[in-house]
Design an enzyme around this catalytic site. Structure first.
Site, mmCIF file in Angstrom:
data_model
loop_
_atom_site.group_PDB
_atom_site.id
_atom_site.type_symbol
_atom_site.label_atom_id
_atom_site.label_comp_id
_atom_site.label_asym_id
_atom_site.label_seq_id
_atom_site.Cartn_x
_atom_site.Cartn_y
_atom_site.Cartn_z
ATOM 1 N N GLY A 171 96.689 43.404 32.148
ATOM 2 C CA GLY A 171 95.506 43.910 32.826
ATOM 3 C C GLY A 171 95.859 44.348 34.228
ATOM 4 O O GLY A 171 95.437 45.402 34.691
ATOM 5 N N MET A 188 98.933 43.187 37.730
ATOM 6 C CA MET A 188 100.063 42.366 38.157
ATOM 7 C C MET A 188 100.057 42.249 39.675
ATOM 8 O O MET A 188 100.007 43.248 40.386
ATOM 9 C CB MET A 188 101.383 42.987 37.673
ATOM 10 C CG MET A 188 102.619 42.246 38.148
ATOM 11 S SD MET A 188 102.644 40.542 37.560
ATOM 12 C CE MET A 188 103.551 39.759 38.892
ATOM 13 N N ASN A 234 101.988 41.863 42.222
ATOM 14 C CA ASN A 234 103.129 42.091 43.101
ATOM 15 C C ASN A 234 102.680 42.002 44.561
ATOM 16 O O ASN A 234 101.662 42.573 44.948
ATOM 17 C CB ASN A 234 103.725 43.478 42.834
ATOM 18 C CG ASN A 234 103.919 43.754 41.363
ATOM 19 O OD1 ASN A 234 104.620 43.044 40.668
ATOM 20 N ND2 ASN A 234 103.247 44.788 40.875
ATOM 21 N N GLU A 255 93.505 39.488 41.279
ATOM 22 C CA GLU A 255 94.840 39.843 41.771
ATOM 23 C C GLU A 255 94.997 39.590 43.261
ATOM 24 O O GLU A 255 96.064 39.167 43.723
ATOM 25 C CB GLU A 255 95.145 41.306 41.445
ATOM 26 C CG GLU A 255 95.136 41.633 39.967
ATOM 27 C CD GLU A 255 95.983 40.693 39.132
ATOM 28 O OE1 GLU A 255 97.087 40.317 39.575
ATOM 29 O OE2 GLU A 255 95.539 40.323 38.033
#
Length: 887
Positions: A283, A285, A287, A320
């Site tokens: 969905g 990430m 980072n 996120e």
């Protein structure tokens, strides 16, 4: 990294058996301090070259260093002493590869000590498997993008690819002059490269972080900008989709400020970028500073998009961004504590999104997710939150509902017990103590115990270290206290269990928990709960003074099921609409459904509850209840009894739907959604008027007319497809092929193809999704949907087995397990045996646990049908005395 919202209801077994023990972990003896990466991708040839230096500390003298590397071709490796040994001659290494472990060992002629710098030149491939450094494509061009979690940074650069081995990074990429690069930090230099038509972008040094959080993305991205708390924010996409990024920027600005305030620790990066990628399996990430998304989880038209689509973007963005603290700043020491990342983010996402848009009822969504997770965890095959894993295959299988939803629910339960302020203090102390380092489960619950002076350590350890769901059984003792006991709950129905299943269920009942049980203190839906801790030694729990009835899961935050006495249940039901909050009504429905599945209740009793709630004002509660009614139709009812049951649905819910009327100006969201939920239910029950309305609305939509009721259009198209002909199918295909600039529309219509039931059209769908024309990220989901529906599953299963090479060619490391997991929808001994034998002969990578879960689910369905089908017949005799099939 969030799970796809289309979660399958099958997943992992009790233990991920560790066959390789520590075999795939890097040997001790060296650790990195800093990486300098210079990469040059060639998007046409699908290759790249790398020039890398790693500042390494030798923890003990050695002649070799082992790193992780996969699909890397080494050109040259040297070691240069630094620090106290600076000036000593460099050494060249020979490289030995162990591809089974994704490891490369550099062997040097002389012993290495102290600090050294490794210099490595190499080449690699831009793969098509949506992991590592890979190609993501649109009809117009290719992009070179990254997805490194959990164990794929090693495909882009040789590295110490384990979360505890953190380091800082300097990153530079040389790309075509017309392209840009986005990475974790800001660009500090952009200059022409030595090669004509190229330029090199160099980025600021990152904070100390794990390899799986590194990102670099190459293409013609365009961005919408914003700012929060002095931090620049961008949402980026391919040029044709950048117009759909503004909503995400607004969501990110709110979330970033919310977390700055909540955690009391400022966001540490110089900027925050969010990038929508055309081909992306997860969905999203997290980072560090450079979050990547599947297009449908970032892009939405805030003017014409529907509220569910905007809710999805809001919650994924919030998830996120919370990872920038939980996971990026503070990282789990090893993948067995992945829940410290994903459980926290799953818990936090609705706190931030709900604060931004409280009218969207995220708290009620949490209650539904909790109940689904309790059912998932109460199957005979499950695992604890903390689980021993070592190999990449084992690690990949940790990304499931236990890691995300159960861990998040347990965190929410503890917060509900402690109170928001006390819990927040513990969170801050935990983060502050481990900034830019790693942590374990013990670190978290110790911080909460110290801050609250309550037994959080005992509570969390009992839920994190053992699998399954507690069942609280209540007995009435006196007005001041209620008798209580606990055991492990199982969905297996003991009356029908065979082949040792009863013995397994008894063995499973041995769990022992410390459970914070929270009672409603009054008859108000929003009252503050009163909590006590139930242990295996506890015999009773004190009741709040003045409580009008016993309800033992106030706010619907407890990770447990409750069995009430008949008198207690009757008192709750009599006041459910006025005294229970919507989230608590979700919990009540969930408990009764689960007890029925376990054999402790009758399907008739559950259906009586469903009918009592048919005027339910909350759309979330009504949808949750009617989902279970549909499950009765799919899992229990067969033959004539299915016709009779659908007749009852039409008779009971048709008048409710008709009384709602059409759309109104400024219509409340719940009322609008309830109309859509009832419309979909009646269509599935073959209501002729609803099906005719669905066909008419779909025809109008394809003729370019504005929908008469926009709230119904998605359900109308899906229902029209069920009986749709070739003409409708062809028109759907035209939209799929032309909707590439509208990722939400493209995905919705693509998945609608799985609703067609005409055998010739089912075959067309199967051929299309395995032709290479559908993105790998979507193929497995559509196959799973065809396997999940009673009207298409037999044909899909036969076709998949006959065309397995074509199916397998579309599967990635993770999506193959989704196809295996979808077989949990079968409900016969024959199909169970076929699934077992087929995947034994055709093993799917990282799917052994999904297979075990599916086989268990099929057995559970067989037992459920055997136990409850006779009871359904008795209930139907009282509600639909004669068969009444729809014409």
């Amino acid at each position: 990294m969030p799970l796809r919202r289309r979660l399958l209801r099958a997943a992992l077994p009790l233990l991920l058996i560790c066959t390789a023990a520590q075999a795939q972990r890097l040997p001790a003896g060296a650790h990195p301090e800093h990486y300098t990466l210079a990469l040059t991708p060639d998007l046409t040839a699908a290759t790249f070259t790398g020039d890398e230096t790693i500042d390494v500390v030798m923890d003990r003298p050695a002649k070799s260093i082992t790193l992780n590397a996969a699909e890397i071709h080494f050109l040259n490796v040297t070691a240069v002493p630094t620090g106290s040994a600076a000036g000593a001659p460099s050494q060249s290494a020979t490289v030995s590869l162990d591809e089974t472990k994704d490891q490369a060992t550099f062997n040097f002629p002389q012993t290495l000590t102290g600090k050294i710098t490794l210099h490595i030149t190499y080449t690699g491939i831009l793969n098509d498997k949506l992991r590592g450094f890979y190609l993501s494509k649109t009809p117009k061009r290719s992009y070179a993008v990254t997805q490194f979690e959990p164990t794929d940074a090693r495909r882009a650069f040789p590295s110490f690819d384990e979360p505890a081995l953190k380091a800082t990074f300097d990153i530079a990429l040389t790309v075509d002059s017309a392209d840009t690069v986005i990475s974790n930090t800001n660009v500090i230099e952009d200059k022409p490269a030595a090669t004509a038509g190229k330029h090199t972008l160099r980025f600021a040094t990152t904070p100390k972080m794990s390899t799986y959080l590194v990102a670099f993305l190459v293409g013609d991205f365009e961005c919408t900008t914003g700012k929060a708390d002095g931090i620049p924010i961008r949402a980026c996409a391919s040029p044709d989709k950048v117009r759909l990024t503004k909503f995400a920027v607004d969501a990110a600005a709110f979330s970033l400020h919310y977390y700055d305030e909540y955690f009391g620790i400022k966001y540490p990066m110089p900027k925050l970028d969010m990038i929508a990628l055309p081909d992306f399996e997860a969905g999203a990430m997290e980072n560090f500073g450079c979050i990547t998304y599947r297009e449908t989880d970032l892009l939405v038209d805030e003017k014409s998009g529907n509220i569910p689509a905007m809710k999805r973007v809001a919650e994924v963005v919030a998830h996120e961004i919370s990872h920038q603290w939980f996971g990026d700043m503070v990282t789990m020491h090893w993948w067995d504590n992945l829940w410290l990342n994903e459980g926290f983010a799953s818990w936090m996402e609705h706190k931030a999104a709900g604060a931004w848009h409280p009218e969207w009822n995220f708290g009620q969504d949490d209650a539904v997710a909790l109940n689904d997770t309790l059912d998932y965890d109460a199957q005979g095959v499950t695992r604890p939150i903390h689980n021993t894993v070592n190999t990449p295959a084992e690690i990949n299988q940790m990304f499931d509902r236990i890691t995300y939803e159960k861990a998040g629910a347990v965190i929410g339960m503890v917060e509900n017990y402690l109170g928001e302020d006390a819990f927040r203090t513990g969170v801050h102390n935990y983060l502050q103590a481990h900034l830019y380092a790693t942590a374990t489960a013990e670190d978290f619950w110790s911080a909460q115990t110290a801050a609250s002076h309550k037994p959080v350590d005992k509570i969390m350890q009992s839920f994190v270290e053992q699998p399954g769901v507690p069942l609280l059984t209540l007995t009435q003792t006196n007005p001041q206290a209620v008798g209580a006991s606990e055991k492990r709950f199982s969905l297996a129905t003991p009356e029908a269990c065979k082949d040792g299943a009863c013995a397994r269920a008894e063995q499973a009942a041995a769990g022992e928990w410390s459970i914070p049980v929270c009672f409603k203190a009054s008859g108000q839906a929003s009252d503050k709960p009163v909590c006590e801790v139930l242990t295996p030694q506890t015999k009773s729990l004190a009741l709040p003074a003045g409580a009008p009835f016993v309800f033992a899961n106030a706010a619907s935050k407890g990770y447990y099921r409750v069995a009430y006495t008949p008198q207690q249940y009757a008192a709750i039901l009599a006041s459910a609409q006025t005294a229970l909050s919507p989230a608590e009504r979700v919990n009540l429905v969930g408990d009764r459904w689960a007890l029925m599945r376990s054999g402790s209740g009758s399907v008739g009793d559950f259906l009586d509850l469903s009918l009592a709630l048919k005027q339910e004002p909350s759309a979330v509660v009504l949808a949750h209840t009617l989902d279970k009614v549909i499950d009765v139709d799919q899992l229990i009812a067969t033959g004539v009894d299915r016709d009779r049951f659908e007749a009852v649905i039409r008779a009971q819910f048709g008048p409710v739907y008709n009384a709602m009327g059409g759309p109104q100006r400024r219509e409340p969201f719940d009322h609008q959604q309830n109309r859509a939920v009832l419309f979909a239910l009646l269509g599935q029950a073959k209501d002729p008027m609803v099906l005719a309305q669905a066909r008419q609305m779909t025809a109008e939509l394809f003729d370019g007319k504005r929908p008469s009721d926009p709230a119904l259009i998605d359900a109308a198209v899906a229902l029209a497809a069920v009986t749709g002909n070739t003409d409708l199918y062809d028109r759907m295909m035209i939209i799929v092929q032309k909707a590439t600039a509208e990722p939400g529309l493209e995905e919705e219509v693509l998945h609608t193809l799985s609703n067609f039931t005409d055998p010739a059209l089912v075959t067309r769908t199967l051929e299309y999704v395995t032709s290479g024309q559908v993105r790998n990220q979507d193929s497995a989901s559509i196959l799973g949907e065809l396997l999940s529906q009673s009207d298409t599953q037999d044909q899909a299963w036969t076709w998949i087995r006959a065309h397995w090479p074509a199916v397998q060619a579309q599967l990635t490391t993770n999506s193959g397990s989704r196809v295996v997991a979808a077989t949990h929808n079968f409900c016969t001994v024959q199909r169970r045996d076929e699934v077992k034998s087929f995947f034994a002969a055709h093993p799917v990578e990282a799917a052994d646990v999904a297979l075990g879960k599916s086989l268990q689910a099929i057995d559970d369905c067989i037992r459920l049908r055997a136990t409850q089908a006779p009871r359904l017949k008795l209930w139907l005799d009282a509600h639909a005395p004669t068969p009444a099939p729809a014409k």
